[in-house]
Scaffold this motif. Structure first.
Motif, short mmCIF file in Angstrom:
data_model
loop_
_atom_site.label_atom_id
_atom_site.label_comp_id
_atom_site.label_asym_id
_atom_site.label_seq_id
_atom_site.Cartn_x
_atom_site.Cartn_y
_atom_site.Cartn_z
N CYS A 14 0.84 -1.20 0.00
CA CYS A 14 0.00 0.00 0.00
C CYS A 14 0.87 1.25 0.00
O CYS A 14 0.60 2.22 -0.72
CB CYS A 14 -0.94 -0.02 1.20
N TRP A 15 1.93 1.25 0.80
CA TRP A 15 2.87 2.39 0.84
C TRP A 15 3.49 2.62 -0.54
O TRP A 15 3.46 3.71 -1.07
CB TRP A 15 3.95 2.11 1.88
N ARG A 16 4.00 1.56 -1.13
CA ARG A 16 4.67 1.69 -2.44
C ARG A 16 3.69 2.11 -3.53
O ARG A 16 4.00 2.96 -4.36
CB ARG A 16 5.35 0.38 -2.80
N GLU A 17 2.52 1.51 -3.54
CA GLU A 17 1.54 1.84 -4.57
C GLU A 17 1.01 3.26 -4.41
O GLU A 17 0.75 3.95 -5.40
CB GLU A 17 0.42 0.81 -4.55
N THR A 18 0.89 3.72 -3.18
CA THR A 18 0.41 5.08 -2.97
C THR A 18 1.51 6.09 -3.29
O THR A 18 1.21 7.19 -3.77
CB THR A 18 -0.13 5.25 -1.54
N LEU A 19 2.76 5.73 -3.08
CA LEU A 19 3.85 6.61 -3.55
C LEU A 19 3.80 6.74 -5.07
O LEU A 19 4.00 7.83 -5.61
CB LEU A 19 5.22 6.09 -3.09
N LEU A 20 3.52 5.65 -5.75
CA LEU A 20 3.35 5.70 -7.21
C LEU A 20 2.16 6.59 -7.56
O LEU A 20 2.24 7.41 -8.47
CB LEU A 20 3.15 4.30 -7.78
N ALA A 21 1.06 6.45 -6.84
CA ALA A 21 -0.12 7.29 -7.09
C ALA A 21 0.21 8.76 -6.91
O ALA A 21 -0.27 9.61 -7.67
CB ALA A 21 -1.25 6.89 -6.14
N GLN A 22 1.05 9.07 -5.95
CA GLN A 22 1.48 10.46 -5.73
C GLN A 22 2.20 11.00 -6.97
O GLN A 22 1.95 12.13 -7.40
CB GLN A 22 2.40 10.52 -4.50
N VAL A 23 3.06 10.19 -7.56
CA VAL A 23 3.77 10.58 -8.78
C VAL A 23 2.78 10.77 -9.93
O VAL A 23 2.89 11.73 -10.71
CB VAL A 23 4.86 9.54 -9.14
N VAL A 24 1.81 9.89 -10.02
CA VAL A 24 0.79 9.99 -11.07
C VAL A 24 0.01 11.29 -10.89
O VAL A 24 -0.19 12.05 -11.85
CB VAL A 24 -0.16 8.77 -11.04
N LEU A 25 -0.44 11.57 -9.67
CA LEU A 25 -1.22 12.78 -9.42
C LEU A 25 -0.40 14.05 -9.64
O LEU A 25 -0.97 15.10 -9.95
CB LEU A 25 -1.80 12.75 -8.00
N LYS A 27 9.25 11.12 1.81
CA LYS A 27 8.78 10.97 0.43
C LYS A 27 7.38 11.56 0.23
O LYS A 27 6.91 11.64 -0.90
CB LYS A 27 8.79 9.49 0.03
N ILE A 28 6.73 11.95 1.30
CA ILE A 28 5.40 12.55 1.20
C ILE A 28 5.59 14.00 0.77
O ILE A 28 6.23 14.79 1.45
CB ILE A 28 4.64 12.46 2.53
N ARG A 29 5.04 14.34 -0.38
CA ARG A 29 5.30 15.65 -0.99
C ARG A 29 4.52 16.79 -0.36
O ARG A 29 5.02 17.91 -0.32
CB ARG A 29 4.99 15.59 -2.48
N GLU A 30 3.30 16.55 0.03
CA GLU A 30 2.48 17.64 0.59
C GLU A 30 1.79 17.16 1.86
O GLU A 30 1.30 16.05 1.92
CB GLU A 30 1.44 18.13 -0.42
N ARG A 31 1.76 18.06 2.82
CA ARG A 31 1.08 17.78 4.09
C ARG A 31 0.12 18.93 4.40
O ARG A 31 0.16 19.96 3.76
CB ARG A 31 2.12 17.63 5.19
N GLY A 32 -0.68 18.74 5.40
CA GLY A 32 -1.56 19.80 5.84
C GLY A 32 -2.97 19.73 5.28
O GLY A 32 -3.77 20.63 5.51
N PHE A 33 -3.30 18.68 4.58
CA PHE A 33 -4.66 18.50 4.06
C PHE A 33 -5.55 18.17 5.25
O PHE A 33 -5.34 17.18 5.94
CB PHE A 33 -4.68 17.36 3.04
N ASP A 34 -6.55 19.01 5.52
CA ASP A 34 -7.35 18.81 6.73
C ASP A 34 -8.80 18.40 6.46
O ASP A 34 -9.60 18.36 7.37
CB ASP A 34 -7.31 20.05 7.61
N GLU A 35 -9.10 18.06 5.23
CA GLU A 35 -10.45 17.56 4.92
C GLU A 35 -10.51 16.07 5.17
O GLU A 35 -9.49 15.40 5.26
CB GLU A 35 -10.78 17.82 3.45
N ARG A 36 -11.74 15.57 5.29
CA ARG A 36 -11.95 14.13 5.31
C ARG A 36 -12.78 13.79 4.09
O ARG A 36 -13.71 14.49 3.76
CB ARG A 36 -12.63 13.71 6.60
N LEU A 37 -12.41 12.71 3.43
CA LEU A 37 -13.09 12.29 2.22
C LEU A 37 -14.14 11.24 2.56
O LEU A 37 -13.92 10.40 3.44
CB LEU A 37 -12.10 11.72 1.22
N PRO A 38 -15.26 11.24 1.84
CA PRO A 38 -16.27 10.21 2.10
C PRO A 38 -15.88 8.88 1.48
O PRO A 38 -15.23 8.84 0.44
CB PRO A 38 -17.52 10.78 1.42
N VAL A 39 -16.25 7.82 2.13
CA VAL A 39 -16.18 6.47 1.58
C VAL A 39 -17.46 5.76 2.00
O VAL A 39 -17.90 5.91 3.14
CB VAL A 39 -14.91 5.70 2.02
#
Length: 141
Positions: A19-30, A78-90
């Motif tokens: 999950c860590w590795r795939e989400t790091l890839l997702a970060q690059v994609v985004l 490796k986390i590029r941006e921090r400080g996102f304070d919203e919560r997303l629905p699931v």
């Protein structure tokens, strides 16, 4: 690519690392730095926010915190941006779908975690707020 809506505490070692590795890839994609995975359906929920990199950063923070709690050393730098304070629905349906999917994976590769899985109930990653509903429209079944 599986970016779990489930709390990372439910993942076994292999699942947490993947999950860590795939989400790091997702970060690059985004960030628009690769041509692969650009249309991956699980990225829709991050793209639909006001700050996709901040949202994926908050997701990665949750994974990094779980890794630290287990004594693992994930490079949170490796986390590029921090400080996102919203919560997303699931949706509840999405969480249940992923819970069953995770259970199947754990039965095959991690009997100890499968036993813990059977004795627990699904909780969401700290980025998400659970809302009523069926499986998310972006999920590929």
């Amino acid at each position: 690519m599986r970016i779990w809506s489930l709390h990372p505490a439910h993942l076994d070692h292999a699942g947490l690392v993947a999950c860590w590795r795939e989400t790091l890839l997702a970060q690059v994609v985004l960030a628009g730095e690769t041509k692969g995975y650009r249309n991956h359906p699980q990225l829709a929920r991050f793209r639909d926010t006001s700050d996709a990199l901040g949202a994926i950063g908050a997701y990665l923070d949750g994974i990094a915190m779980e890794a630290t709690a287990r004594g693992y050393n994930f490079n949170a730098g490796k986390i590029r941006e921090r400080g996102f304070d919203e919560r997303l629905p699931v949706t509840e349906g999405q969480l249940e779908y992923e819970w069953r999917h995770l259970g199947e994976k754990l039965e095959r590769r991690s009997p100890e975690y499968a036993e813990r899985w059977r004795a627990s109930t699904p909780t969401a990653h700290p980025l998400f707020t659970v809302v009523p509903g069926a499986i998310e429209s972006w999920e590929r079944i």
